[in-house]
Design an enzyme around this catalytic site. Sequence first.
Site, PDB file in Angstrom:
ATOM      1  N   GLY A  77       4.789  18.861   2.645  1.00  0.00           N
ATOM      2  CA  GLY A  77       5.046  17.442   2.929  1.00  0.00           C
ATOM      3  C   GLY A  77       3.864  16.786   3.606  1.00  0.00           C
ATOM      4  O   GLY A  77       2.876  17.438   3.980  1.00  0.00           O
ATOM      5  N   ASP A 124       6.856  23.054   9.741  1.00  0.00           N
ATOM      6  CA  ASP A 124       7.248  22.325   8.535  1.00  0.00           C
ATOM      7  C   ASP A 124       7.765  20.950   8.942  1.00  0.00           C
ATOM      8  O   ASP A 124       8.149  20.742  10.103  1.00  0.00           O
ATOM      9  CB  ASP A 124       8.353  23.108   7.800  1.00  0.00           C
ATOM     10  CG  ASP A 124       8.357  22.838   6.300  1.00  0.00           C
ATOM     11  OD1 ASP A 124       7.828  21.786   5.874  1.00  0.00           O
ATOM     12  OD2 ASP A 124       8.891  23.677   5.555  1.00  0.00           O
ATOM     13  N   GLY A 125       7.806  20.044   7.990  1.00  0.00           N
ATOM     14  CA  GLY A 125       8.365  18.718   8.230  1.00  0.00           C
ATOM     15  C   GLY A 125       9.879  18.734   8.075  1.00  0.00           C
ATOM     16  O   GLY A 125      10.496  19.771   7.835  1.00  0.00           O
ATOM     17  N   ASP A 182      13.346  15.818   6.930  1.00  0.00           N
ATOM     18  CA  ASP A 182      13.777  14.471   6.528  1.00  0.00           C
ATOM     19  C   ASP A 182      14.682  13.848   7.578  1.00  0.00           C
ATOM     20  O   ASP A 182      14.697  12.633   7.744  1.00  0.00           O
ATOM     21  CB  ASP A 182      14.479  14.532   5.174  1.00  0.00           C
ATOM     22  CG  ASP A 182      13.528  15.065   4.122  1.00  0.00           C
ATOM     23  OD1 ASP A 182      12.383  14.581   4.081  1.00  0.00           O
ATOM     24  OD2 ASP A 182      13.900  15.994   3.392  1.00  0.00           O
ATOM     25  N   LYS A 233      16.253  18.851   4.912  1.00  0.00           N
ATOM     26  CA  LYS A 233      14.931  18.957   4.308  1.00  0.00           C
ATOM     27  C   LYS A 233      15.099  18.908   2.793  1.00  0.00           C
ATOM     28  O   LYS A 233      16.193  18.985   2.276  1.00  0.00           O
ATOM     29  CB  LYS A 233      14.259  20.284   4.722  1.00  0.00           C
ATOM     30  CG  LYS A 233      13.815  20.279   6.180  1.00  0.00           C
ATOM     31  CD  LYS A 233      13.116  21.560   6.588  1.00  0.00           C
ATOM     32  CE  LYS A 233      11.978  21.998   5.698  1.00  0.00           C
ATOM     33  NZ  LYS A 233      10.955  20.981   5.460  1.00  0.00           N
ATOM     34  N   GLY A 266      10.867  16.911  -0.925  1.00  0.00           N
ATOM     35  CA  GLY A 266       9.878  17.448  -1.853  1.00  0.00           C
ATOM     36  C   GLY A 266      10.416  18.602  -2.685  1.00  0.00           C
ATOM     37  O   GLY A 266       9.649  19.265  -3.387  1.00  0.00           O
ATOM     38  N   GLU A 295      11.126  26.973   1.816  1.00  0.00           N
ATOM     39  CA  GLU A 295      10.943  26.567   3.219  1.00  0.00           C
ATOM     40  C   GLU A 295      11.923  27.315   4.124  1.00  0.00           C
ATOM     41  O   GLU A 295      11.568  27.741   5.228  1.00  0.00           O
ATOM     42  CB  GLU A 295      11.140  25.054   3.357  1.00  0.00           C
ATOM     43  CG  GLU A 295      10.009  24.252   2.725  1.00  0.00           C
ATOM     44  CD  GLU A 295      10.254  22.746   2.720  1.00  0.00           C
ATOM     45  OE1 GLU A 295       9.270  22.008   2.720  1.00  0.00           O
ATOM     46  OE2 GLU A 295      11.410  22.317   2.698  1.00  0.00           O
ATOM     47  N   LYS A 312      12.577  10.023  11.757  1.00  0.00           N
ATOM     48  CA  LYS A 312      13.397  11.139  11.259  1.00  0.00           C
ATOM     49  C   LYS A 312      14.580  11.467  12.173  1.00  0.00           C
ATOM     50  O   LYS A 312      15.439  12.269  11.804  1.00  0.00           O
ATOM     51  CB  LYS A 312      12.529  12.404  11.107  1.00  0.00           C
ATOM     52  CG  LYS A 312      11.243  12.224  10.304  1.00  0.00           C
ATOM     53  CD  LYS A 312      11.524  12.004   8.855  1.00  0.00           C
ATOM     54  CE  LYS A 312      10.296  11.861   7.969  1.00  0.00           C
ATOM     55  NZ  LYS A 312       9.449  13.008   7.870  1.00  0.00           N
TER      56      LYS A 312
HETATM   57  C1  5RP Z   1       9.806  19.089   1.438  1.00  0.00           C
HETATM   58  C2  5RP Z   1      10.304  18.818   2.797  1.00  0.00           C
HETATM   59  C3  5RP Z   1       9.404  18.070   3.720  1.00  0.00           C
HETATM   60  O1  5RP Z   1       9.024  18.906   4.761  1.00  0.00           O
HETATM   61  C4  5RP Z   1      10.144  16.869   4.234  1.00  0.00           C
HETATM   62  O2  5RP Z   1      10.551  16.088   3.138  1.00  0.00           O
HETATM   63  C5  5RP Z   1       9.251  16.027   5.156  1.00  0.00           C
HETATM   64  O3  5RP Z   1       8.179  15.487   4.424  1.00  0.00           O
HETATM   65  P1  5RP Z   1       7.208  14.394   5.047  1.00  0.00           P
HETATM   66  O4  5RP Z   1       6.489  15.065   6.173  1.00  0.00           O
HETATM   67  O5  5RP Z   1       6.299  14.007   3.903  1.00  0.00           O
HETATM   68  O6  5RP Z   1       8.052  13.238   5.509  1.00  0.00           O
HETATM   69  O7  5RP Z   1      11.385  19.207   3.180  1.00  0.00           O
HETATM   70  O8  5RP Z   1      10.778  19.737   0.669  1.00  0.00           O
END
Ligand code: 5RP
Length: 234
Positions: A32, A87-88, A90, A100, A103, A109, A127
């Site tokens: 992400g 990790d990021g 949502d 999450k 993506g 993940e 978020k």
């Molecule tokens: C991908 C994810 C990402 O980590 C999540 O969507 C966050 O993305 P971003 O940092 O672009 O907002 O779960 O599957």
Amino acid sequence: MSTTPQDDAKRAAGEQAARLADNGMRLGLGTGSTTAYALQALGRRVVEEGLQIEGVPTSFAAERLARQVGLPLTTLDQDTHLHLAFDGADEVDPHLHLTKGRGAAQAREKVVAAQADRFVVLADDSKLVERLGTRMPLPVEVLPMAVGPVRDALERAGGRVDLRMGQRKDGPVITDQGLWVLDVHFEGGIVDPEGLNAHLNALPGVLDHGLFIGLAHQVIIGEIGGGVRMLQRA
Ligand code: 5RP
């Protein structure tokens, strides 16, 4: 290149995460736009400081970026232990439960996050939610032949279900595993994330889904202006 205040917040979170890495660490490399800042900052540390790390990527996208910025890669087959994964997300709720999968990388993940001594989430204020499912639909990755039964089960659980379609490709999004994604909208959000997690984990035809319950140890919130603050799991 001009960046938005939200980009600055994401960069602040990513760069703070990269500072957590030490020599000899095996890292989980998330997917992400927020985590991309962490991977880039780690790449700079490898070049400038000779930082010695190995990373397990959570997607083809993370793998490609890691290679571009010069991060040595490894696998969980080589060694199942990770010192740290970042990790990021949502959505992040007050218990640090997450959704999450914007993506569509949530399955890998989750495998990577579950192997780490410490799973650190990188986010910005946008978020943070009181209830999961209010900002984003919940992704559920399914075998194509099981789409019908899984859709029925999700509707019985109160969801409205969309098959995620490709953007510059006709037909459904195909995940890194070759499967499809159902995006599930829950009116008013997900009332019982733990119960839904257990239900989805037991559904035949579901590989995995975007609920991350009790996995995050810490969240780094990047702030507009470049500062960061930490949320710790109670
Ligand atoms: C991908 C994810 C990402 O980590 C999540 O969507 C966050 O993305 P971003 O940092 O672009 O907002 O779960 O599957």
